[in-house]
Scaffold this motif. Structure first.
Motif, mmCIF file in Angstrom:
data_model
loop_
_atom_site.group_PDB
_atom_site.id
_atom_site.type_symbol
_atom_site.label_atom_id
_atom_site.label_comp_id
_atom_site.label_asym_id
_atom_site.label_seq_id
_atom_site.Cartn_x
_atom_site.Cartn_y
_atom_site.Cartn_z
ATOM 1 N N GLY A 186 0.828 -1.199 0.000
ATOM 2 C CA GLY A 186 0.000 0.000 0.000
ATOM 3 C C GLY A 186 0.858 1.242 0.000
ATOM 4 N N PRO A 187 0.250 2.387 0.213
ATOM 5 C CA PRO A 187 1.009 3.642 0.202
ATOM 6 C C PRO A 187 2.122 3.614 1.243
ATOM 7 N N GLY A 188 3.276 4.124 0.865
ATOM 8 C CA GLY A 188 4.413 4.122 1.769
ATOM 9 C C GLY A 188 5.203 2.834 1.762
ATOM 10 N N THR A 189 4.848 1.891 0.857
ATOM 11 C CA THR A 189 5.582 0.632 0.778
ATOM 12 C C THR A 189 7.069 0.911 0.648
ATOM 13 N N PRO A 190 7.901 0.357 1.524
ATOM 14 C CA PRO A 190 9.333 0.651 1.486
ATOM 15 C C PRO A 190 9.945 0.273 0.142
ATOM 16 N N PRO A 191 10.856 1.088 -0.375
ATOM 17 C CA PRO A 191 11.489 0.787 -1.668
ATOM 18 C C PRO A 191 12.302 -0.499 -1.646
ATOM 19 N N GLY A 192 12.654 -0.996 -0.444
ATOM 20 C CA GLY A 192 13.398 -2.243 -0.348
ATOM 21 C C GLY A 192 12.532 -3.481 -0.416
ATOM 22 N N SER A 193 11.196 -3.313 -0.342
ATOM 23 C CA SER A 193 10.296 -4.454 -0.429
ATOM 24 C C SER A 193 10.129 -4.861 -1.884
ATOM 25 N N PRO A 194 9.706 -6.111 -2.172
ATOM 26 C CA PRO A 194 9.599 -6.536 -3.574
ATOM 27 C C PRO A 194 8.735 -5.629 -4.438
ATOM 28 N N LEU A 195 7.524 -5.290 -3.981
ATOM 29 C CA LEU A 195 6.657 -4.456 -4.807
ATOM 30 C C LEU A 195 7.158 -3.012 -4.865
ATOM 31 N N GLY A 196 7.794 -2.553 -3.789
ATOM 32 C CA GLY A 196 8.396 -1.219 -3.814
ATOM 33 C C GLY A 196 9.539 -1.145 -4.815
ATOM 34 N N ARG A 197 10.379 -2.182 -4.840
ATOM 35 C CA ARG A 197 11.482 -2.232 -5.805
ATOM 36 C C ARG A 197 10.944 -2.341 -7.235
ATOM 37 N N LEU B 239 9.677 -13.208 -9.499
ATOM 38 C CA LEU B 239 8.287 -13.036 -9.897
ATOM 39 C C LEU B 239 7.501 -14.346 -9.885
ATOM 40 N N GLY B 240 8.179 -15.448 -9.656
ATOM 41 C CA GLY B 240 7.460 -16.708 -9.507
ATOM 42 C C GLY B 240 6.888 -16.919 -8.127
ATOM 43 N N ALA B 241 7.284 -16.088 -7.160
ATOM 44 C CA ALA B 241 6.791 -16.238 -5.785
ATOM 45 C C ALA B 241 5.312 -15.909 -5.694
ATOM 46 N N GLN B 242 4.625 -16.574 -4.770
ATOM 47 C CA GLN B 242 3.223 -16.262 -4.491
ATOM 48 C C GLN B 242 3.112 -15.882 -3.017
ATOM 49 N N ARG B 243 2.535 -14.706 -2.780
ATOM 50 C CA ARG B 243 2.472 -14.147 -1.438
ATOM 51 C C ARG B 243 1.055 -13.677 -1.114
ATOM 52 N N ASP B 244 0.770 -13.599 0.163
ATOM 53 C CA ASP B 244 -0.509 -13.098 0.660
ATOM 54 C C ASP B 244 -0.319 -11.621 0.983
ATOM 55 N N PHE B 245 -0.695 -10.749 0.035
ATOM 56 C CA PHE B 245 -0.501 -9.310 0.182
ATOM 57 C C PHE B 245 -1.699 -8.702 0.906
ATOM 58 N N VAL B 246 -1.430 -7.967 1.998
ATOM 59 C CA VAL B 246 -2.498 -7.330 2.770
ATOM 60 C C VAL B 246 -2.183 -5.849 2.890
ATOM 61 N N ASP B 247 -3.185 -5.014 2.658
ATOM 62 C CA ASP B 247 -2.971 -3.569 2.674
ATOM 63 C C ASP B 247 -2.625 -3.086 4.076
ATOM 64 N N VAL B 248 -1.666 -2.179 4.160
ATOM 65 C CA VAL B 248 -1.175 -1.689 5.447
ATOM 66 C C VAL B 248 -2.285 -0.992 6.242
ATOM 67 N N ARG B 249 -3.257 -0.423 5.551
ATOM 68 C CA ARG B 249 -4.366 0.236 6.257
ATOM 69 C C ARG B 249 -5.299 -0.784 6.890
ATOM 70 N N ASP B 250 -5.438 -1.941 6.244
ATOM 71 C CA ASP B 250 -6.192 -3.030 6.863
ATOM 72 C C ASP B 250 -5.427 -3.595 8.062
ATOM 73 N N VAL B 251 -4.093 -3.624 7.973
ATOM 74 C CA VAL B 251 -3.286 -4.064 9.117
ATOM 75 C C VAL B 251 -3.516 -3.130 10.304
ATOM 76 N N ALA B 252 -3.563 -1.833 10.053
ATOM 77 C CA ALA B 252 -3.805 -0.868 11.132
ATOM 78 C C ALA B 252 -5.159 -1.111 11.793
ATOM 79 N N ARG B 253 -6.160 -1.462 10.998
ATOM 80 C CA ARG B 253 -7.476 -1.781 11.563
ATOM 81 C C ARG B 253 -7.398 -3.042 12.422
ATOM 82 N N ALA B 254 -6.596 -4.005 12.000
ATOM 83 C CA ALA B 254 -6.443 -5.237 12.775
ATOM 84 C C ALA B 254 -5.770 -4.948 14.118
ATOM 85 N N VAL B 255 -4.783 -4.063 14.110
ATOM 86 C CA VAL B 255 -4.104 -3.690 15.357
ATOM 87 C C VAL B 255 -5.091 -3.038 16.325
#
Length: 332
Positions: free
Chosen positions: A159-170, A191-207
């Motif tokens: 999501g917004p603010g994704t660190p540039p060092g993360s796969p999608l940020g890079r 790019l062959g990896a499969q991951r469970d991507f969750v939006d950081v704003r949804d993570v904040a709601r979970a917290v």
């Protein structure tokens, strides 16, 4: 409700702070290493005694720990991710505040998963790298502390603010540079990896939900659906208007237009539940060492979060990717 937020300057911590500040029932104090924190304190070097005195003065009802690091060698990871949590636990045991602890863990604690499976909280953790080891050690400290505590094992936050060092940020930054240079060929590893991507704003709601809940132990935070990085890259290319060819690290060609199997084009490679759909193994994934130590597949079983926290995701991956690209495009 008085809440003490540790690590408010980090990627997830910033969104947790914003979400809590929007709740008029929350009185928030931010503690961290950065200048934006209400109180500056380094958990990796600060003493439990000093933090205990602060806890007794503020007397929070909930302590949320978003502090930590994903980068560095084993010693630095241990200091920021494990020693820091030991300090928090010891301080809470000494303090008379009786606060509930919400600790942010991560899916790297589990390590690689069987392709097609969903990882539940009772899975045996087998972290594949020093980061996962340092976070798992922190989780064990929390679970063995005797505190009123919950650990949220967050899968792949985006999501917004994704660190540039993360796969999608890079990937977004690589695509931006390719478009600036007029390149029509883009190569990217993993790019062959499969991951469970969750939006950081949804993570904040979970917290927030975890801070109000009585649930204890480990709770997975994800979407319950793995998405192939190549498909996420295809959607990002469409959002960005990149019409060139995408190739994985081994030169396997990728479609820039998502498969029309769902509204976002992201549904055809995802597994639902426990092994309902098995993944296809791309040629480019053979022999590739995934830097997060999680192998080619991770997918969360999110039933505990639904049942015990009343939490579900609200933001789809296409919206998350659009926000990532908007930030990358601003650097053009």
């Amino acid at each position: 409700m008085r809440v003490l937020l540790l690590g408010s300057g980090g990627y997830i911590g910033r969104y947790v702070a914003d979400h809590l500040l929007a709740d008029p029932a929350v009185q928030l104090t931010e503690l961290g290493r950065g200048d934006t924190a209400d109180v500056r304190f380094d958990l990796s070097t600060g003493s439990p005694g000093a933090l205990t005195r602060f806890l007794d003065a503020v007397h929070p009802g909930v302590v949320i720990n978003c502090a930590g690091t994903t980068r560095g060698g084993a010693r630095e990871l241990t200091r920021h991710n494990t020693v820091a949590v030991a300090t928090v636990c010891e301080s809470l045991r000494r303090s008379g505040c009786g606060a509930r602890l919400v600790q942010l863990g991560c899916s790297a604690e589990y390590g690689p998963s069987q392709p097609g499976s969903s990882t539940a909280e009772d899975a045996i953790p087998r972290p594949g790298g020093p980061y996962g080891v340092s976070k798992l050690a922190a989780t064990e400290l929390v679970l063995g502390s005797g505190l009123d505590a919950i650990v949220l094992r967050v899968f792949s936050p985006v999501g917004p603010g994704t660190p540039p060092g993360s796969p999608l940020g890079r990937l977004a930054d690589t695509m931006r540079r390719a478009m600036q240079a007029g390149d029509h060929e883009l190569r990217f590893p993993g790019l062959g990896a499969q991951r469970d991507f969750v939006d950081v704003r949804d993570v904040a709601r979970a917290v927030h939900a975890a801070s109000l809940s009585a649930a204890q132990g480990v709770v997975n935070i994800g979407t319950g659906r793995a998405v192939r990085m190549r498909d996420a890259a295809g959607v990002l290319a469409r959002v960005a208007g990149f019409g060139g060819a995408l190739h994985d690290v081994e030169g396997h060609p990728l479609r820039t237009v998502p498969h029309p199997s769902g509204p976002s084009g992201l549904g055809h490679s995802a597994g639902h539940g426990r092994g309902e759909h098995g993944p296809e193994t791309p040629a480019g994934a053979v022999g590739y060492a995934y830097p997060d130590g999680c192998g080619s597949w991770q997918q969360a079983d999110v039933r505990t979060a639904r049942d015990r926290l009343g939490w579900r995701t609200r933001i789809g991956l296409e919206e998350s990717l659009a926000d990532i690209w908007m930030e990358a495009a601003c650097r053009i």
